[in-house]
Design an enzyme around this catalytic site. Structure first.
Site, PDB file in Angstrom:
ATOM      1  N   ASP A   8       0.867  -1.181   0.000  1.00 49.72           N
ATOM      2  CA  ASP A   8       0.000   0.000   0.000  1.00 49.72           C
ATOM      3  C   ASP A   8       0.902   1.229   0.000  1.00 49.72           C
ATOM      4  O   ASP A   8       2.099   1.141   0.304  1.00 49.72           O
ATOM      5  CB  ASP A   8      -0.894  -0.021   1.236  1.00 49.72           C
ATOM      6  CG  ASP A   8      -1.891   1.139   1.247  1.00 49.72           C
ATOM      7  OD1 ASP A   8      -2.308   1.566   0.157  1.00 49.72           O
ATOM      8  OD2 ASP A   8      -2.236   1.618   2.355  1.00 49.72           O
ATOM      9  N   ASN A 122      -5.355   3.291  -3.230  1.00 46.39           N
ATOM     10  CA  ASN A 122      -6.567   4.046  -3.532  1.00 46.39           C
ATOM     11  C   ASN A 122      -6.147   5.490  -3.782  1.00 46.39           C
ATOM     12  O   ASN A 122      -5.679   6.179  -2.871  1.00 46.39           O
ATOM     13  CB  ASN A 122      -7.556   3.982  -2.367  1.00 46.39           C
ATOM     14  CG  ASN A 122      -8.264   2.642  -2.299  1.00 46.39           C
ATOM     15  OD1 ASN A 122      -8.210   1.842  -3.230  1.00 46.39           O
ATOM     16  ND2 ASN A 122      -8.935   2.376  -1.186  1.00 46.39           N
ATOM     17  N   ASP A 182      -1.900  -1.058   5.917  1.00 47.77           N
ATOM     18  CA  ASP A 182      -2.074  -0.658   7.314  1.00 47.77           C
ATOM     19  C   ASP A 182      -3.519  -0.786   7.774  1.00 47.77           C
ATOM     20  O   ASP A 182      -3.791  -0.702   8.978  1.00 47.77           O
ATOM     21  CB  ASP A 182      -1.577   0.776   7.520  1.00 47.77           C
ATOM     22  CG  ASP A 182      -2.324   1.788   6.663  1.00 47.77           C
ATOM     23  OD1 ASP A 182      -2.685   1.443   5.517  1.00 47.77           O
ATOM     24  OD2 ASP A 182      -2.541   2.930   7.124  1.00 47.77           O
ATOM     25  N   ASP A 330      37.407   6.718 -14.589  1.00 49.85           N
ATOM     26  CA  ASP A 330      38.432   6.269 -15.520  1.00 49.85           C
ATOM     27  C   ASP A 330      38.731   7.400 -16.529  1.00 49.85           C
ATOM     28  O   ASP A 330      38.971   8.533 -16.126  1.00 49.85           O
ATOM     29  CB  ASP A 330      37.966   4.969 -16.187  1.00 49.85           C
ATOM     30  CG  ASP A 330      39.037   4.279 -17.008  1.00 49.85           C
ATOM     31  OD1 ASP A 330      39.917   3.646 -16.403  1.00 49.85           O
ATOM     32  OD2 ASP A 330      39.000   4.392 -18.238  1.00 49.85           O
ATOM     33  N   TYR A 378      50.060  -1.826 -20.097  1.00 55.95           N
ATOM     34  CA  TYR A 378      48.976  -2.170 -21.019  1.00 55.95           C
ATOM     35  C   TYR A 378      48.693  -1.041 -22.000  1.00 55.95           C
ATOM     36  O   TYR A 378      48.232  -1.267 -23.126  1.00 55.95           O
ATOM     37  CB  TYR A 378      47.703  -2.531 -20.237  1.00 55.95           C
ATOM     38  CG  TYR A 378      47.033  -1.353 -19.558  1.00 55.95           C
ATOM     39  CD1 TYR A 378      45.987  -0.674 -20.173  1.00 55.95           C
ATOM     40  CD2 TYR A 378      47.442  -0.917 -18.303  1.00 55.95           C
ATOM     41  CE1 TYR A 378      45.361   0.408 -19.569  1.00 55.95           C
ATOM     42  CE2 TYR A 378      46.838   0.158 -17.682  1.00 55.95           C
ATOM     43  CZ  TYR A 378      45.799   0.818 -18.312  1.00 55.95           C
ATOM     44  OH  TYR A 378      45.202   1.895 -17.714  1.00 55.95           O
ATOM     45  N   TYR A 465      43.759   6.231 -26.158  1.00 54.77           N
ATOM     46  CA  TYR A 465      45.090   6.021 -25.582  1.00 54.77           C
ATOM     47  C   TYR A 465      46.216   6.439 -26.534  1.00 54.77           C
ATOM     48  O   TYR A 465      47.376   6.500 -26.124  1.00 54.77           O
ATOM     49  CB  TYR A 465      45.284   4.537 -25.242  1.00 54.77           C
ATOM     50  CG  TYR A 465      44.432   4.058 -24.094  1.00 54.77           C
ATOM     51  CD1 TYR A 465      44.907   4.088 -22.782  1.00 54.77           C
ATOM     52  CD2 TYR A 465      43.154   3.556 -24.310  1.00 54.77           C
ATOM     53  CE1 TYR A 465      44.137   3.634 -21.723  1.00 54.77           C
ATOM     54  CE2 TYR A 465      42.371   3.104 -23.255  1.00 54.77           C
ATOM     55  CZ  TYR A 465      42.867   3.142 -21.966  1.00 54.77           C
ATOM     56  OH  TYR A 465      42.104   2.700 -20.915  1.00 54.77           O
ATOM     57  N   HIS A 523      38.218  -1.286  -9.356  1.00 60.67           N
ATOM     58  CA  HIS A 523      38.227  -0.201 -10.341  1.00 60.67           C
ATOM     59  C   HIS A 523      36.819   0.171 -10.789  1.00 60.67           C
ATOM     60  O   HIS A 523      36.538   1.325 -11.099  1.00 60.67           O
ATOM     61  CB  HIS A 523      39.057  -0.635 -11.558  1.00 60.67           C
ATOM     62  CG  HIS A 523      39.042   0.367 -12.674  1.00 60.67           C
ATOM     63  ND1 HIS A 523      39.753   1.540 -12.620  1.00 60.67           N
ATOM     64  CD2 HIS A 523      38.393   0.369 -13.876  1.00 60.67           C
ATOM     65  CE1 HIS A 523      39.551   2.228 -13.736  1.00 60.67           C
ATOM     66  NE2 HIS A 523      38.733   1.539 -14.516  1.00 60.67           N
TER      67      HIS A 523
END
Length: 553
Positions: A8, A122, A182, A330, A378, A465, A523
């Protein structure tokens, strides 16, 4: 087994409006019992009944409700206050409804375990000028699979047919659903239908019962459910730079732009977009040049940082945004710092997971990298045109299974690291053939990454890169310039490449710097630690918005 939990709204997902009604009655000198007769319709001709099943709208209801309350007051000999109006009361109700965080968290926890959640309330069609209730319900869309309103269904609780319709629409059988409400009167027909019911007298007791029934730890902190690619607005614009850029644009408020890194695209922010939007910000997440549905030129020179920064400024121009807060990850973090320095008038503040590295006019960074690459070896491999493209594109699914994982996994430690890529002959050379995906991503995430990079390939992404010297020469134009905007540096304890040590001297260059550390984060912080990242960003950005001193975080 439970497949659906129906919540609800008022009194469960949000605070109950009962106290607002009682306070209004007290202020206007009206017995609260009189107003209760308005909210508990006795027949289908009652204005409240017609409002909640959608026969009439809220503006139509006001006149009928005023007439009814006046009639009831006359019958009981009550003189109404001169400025009493039902409209005055209904303007207060939406403002008084505050979300219950524990219930929102519970819904996120259930959905993560594959249990659908929805709201059945409702409610009425708000055709007034404020429209606050509509706005509040829209904010809940990221926490629940769906929201069902009586005025749209043509059925209101306690009519049991409403529960049947919701179960059918959600693809669950009656006996597979749990209902939290409730009001006992609303739970009675659900129970008679064979549904499991929980009366919410207080959130903690109700959630304890929900945990026992479902077996899901609904108290464990969970981030807001991530946005789905099919449920966010996808926008396209042709920039002055000649690039056709794709971006996702969600929310209202101060603008924040999220800049992704390698090898990512807008979707890396799937947890942050809804969280920031719900916190009151307009969130813009573009596919940067070379990624996703944005143009991917083949020329290396097209990917210099000067061009990449101009793309973002052109996007801001197109959206008529004079200033934004920039969040970077990054490579996107590098561009975020570039924007802060080269276009300082357009950047309100910067939050970053990439440390700022000021240019050294006496050291060529490419020659320095070649002389002592370390964990950045890399990048020298990426300089070899065609080799990395071939490796990554040969099996895209495997590429992302290998990449999107914790840095502490065996794949990135010991003999397999970013520091010996050239010796091994490739990023993934020596990796086991059969590797399971990391729990930080889903099969659907993998599918979407593969779909995106199938269209673009990796050349554009890798070209970022291949402009080291060109980027250095451009950065020398502002050598010595400091970052004046409020800035936040988020360091990650388990990032084996961008280590916290690289941020050690940032205070020398960022005048208004705040620093936060997430020790357990790899990372891939946006995917790895979304809840912590979201809380950090929202807390800091709200302080920026309010003009607070963020350096004391």
């Amino acid at each position: 087994m439970s497949k659906l939990v129906i919540f609800d709204l008022g009194g469960v997902v949000a605070t109950t409006p009962v106290y607002t009604i009682q306070q209004f009655a007290w202020e206007k000198g009206v017995p609260s019992q009189l107003l209760q007769k308005l909210f508990l319709p006795s027949d289908e001709m009652h204005p409240m009944f017609q409002l909640e099943v959608g026969i009439i709208s809220l503006s139509q209801f006001y006149k009928l409700a005023d007439e009814l309350v006046l009639k009831l007051a006359d019958e009981e000999g009550i003189k109404l206050h001169k400025d009493f109006s039902i409209e005055g009361l209904f303007k207060k109700i939406p403002k008084s409804l505050n979300a219950v965080p524990e219930m929102l968290n519970a819904s996120a926890a259930l959905r993560e375990k594959g249990i659908k959640t929805c709201i059945l309330t409702n409610n009425w069609t708000d055709d007034t000028e404020t429209g606050l209730l509509v706005s509040n319900l829209m904010r809940l869309r990221y926490y629940f699979d769906d929201v069902f309103e009586s005025c749209k269904l043509g059925l209101r609780k306690p009519d049991g047919e409403a529960f049947k319709v919701v179960c059918e629409k959600m693809g669950a059988n009656i006996n597979e659903a749990i209902v939290l409400d409730d009001l006992p009167n609303n739970l009675k027909p659900a129970k008679e239908l064979g549904m499991t019911t929980i009366q919410v007298k207080d959130p903690f007791s109700a959630l304890k019962t929900l945990k026992e029934i479902t077996g899901v730890d609904v108290f464990a902190p969970h981030p807001v459910s991530p946005c789905s690619p099919n449920e966010v607005p996808h926008c396209f614009v042709t920039l002055k730079t000649g690039i056709k850029m794709h971006y996702v644009d969600v929310g209202q408020g101060p603008a924040v732009i999220l800049l992704h890194g390698f090898p990512e695209f807008w979707y890396i922010w799937k947890y942050q977009i809804p969280a920031l939007a719900l916190a009151g910000f307009r969130v813009i997440a573009p596919d940067l040049r070379g990624y996703g549905q944005t143009t991917s030129p083949s020329e290396i020179v097209a990917y210099g940082r000067e061009n990449l920064s101009k793309d973002i400024i052109s996007l801001l121009d197109c959206l008529l945004l004079p200033q934004v807060t920039v969040v970077g990850h990054d490579w996107g973090g590098v561009i975020a710092w570039d924007l802060a320095i080269h276009y300082s008038d357009r950047v309100r503040a910067i939050a970053n997971m990439t440390p700022y590295q000021p240019p050294n006019p006496t050291v060529n960074p490419l020659k320095a990298l070649q002389a002592k690459p370390g964990v950045f070896q890399y990048q020298l491999y990426f300089h070899k045109e065609g080799e990395a493209e071939k490796e990554f594109e040969s099996d895209l699914r495997k590429t992302f299974i290998y990449m999107l994982r914790y840095s502490t996994d065996q794949l990135m430690g010991g003999e397999l690291s970013t520091a010996n890529v050239l010796e091994r002959g490739g990023i993934f050379k020596g990796f086991p053939e059969n590797v399971e995906k990391s729990p930080m991503i889903t099969e659907q995430d993998l599918d979407y990454f593969v779909e995106s990079f199938t269209k673009t390939g990796f050349r554009g992404a890798l070209n970022w890169y291949r402009n080291t010297e060109r980027n250095w020469l451009w950065s020398l134009k502002v050598v010595g310039r400091k970052i004046q905007q409020p800035s936040l540096m988020i360091t990650c304890g388990q990032d084996q490449v961008i280590s916290p040590a690289l941020s050690a001297h940032m205070k020398d260059w960022a005048v208004k710097l705040s620093q936060v550390h997430i020790e357990e984060s790899s990372h891939w912080t946006p995917l790895d630690c979304p809840l912590k990242l979201n809380n950090i960003l929202i807390d800091w950005m709200k302080k920026i918005k309010d003009g607070a001193d963020t350096s004391k975080l």
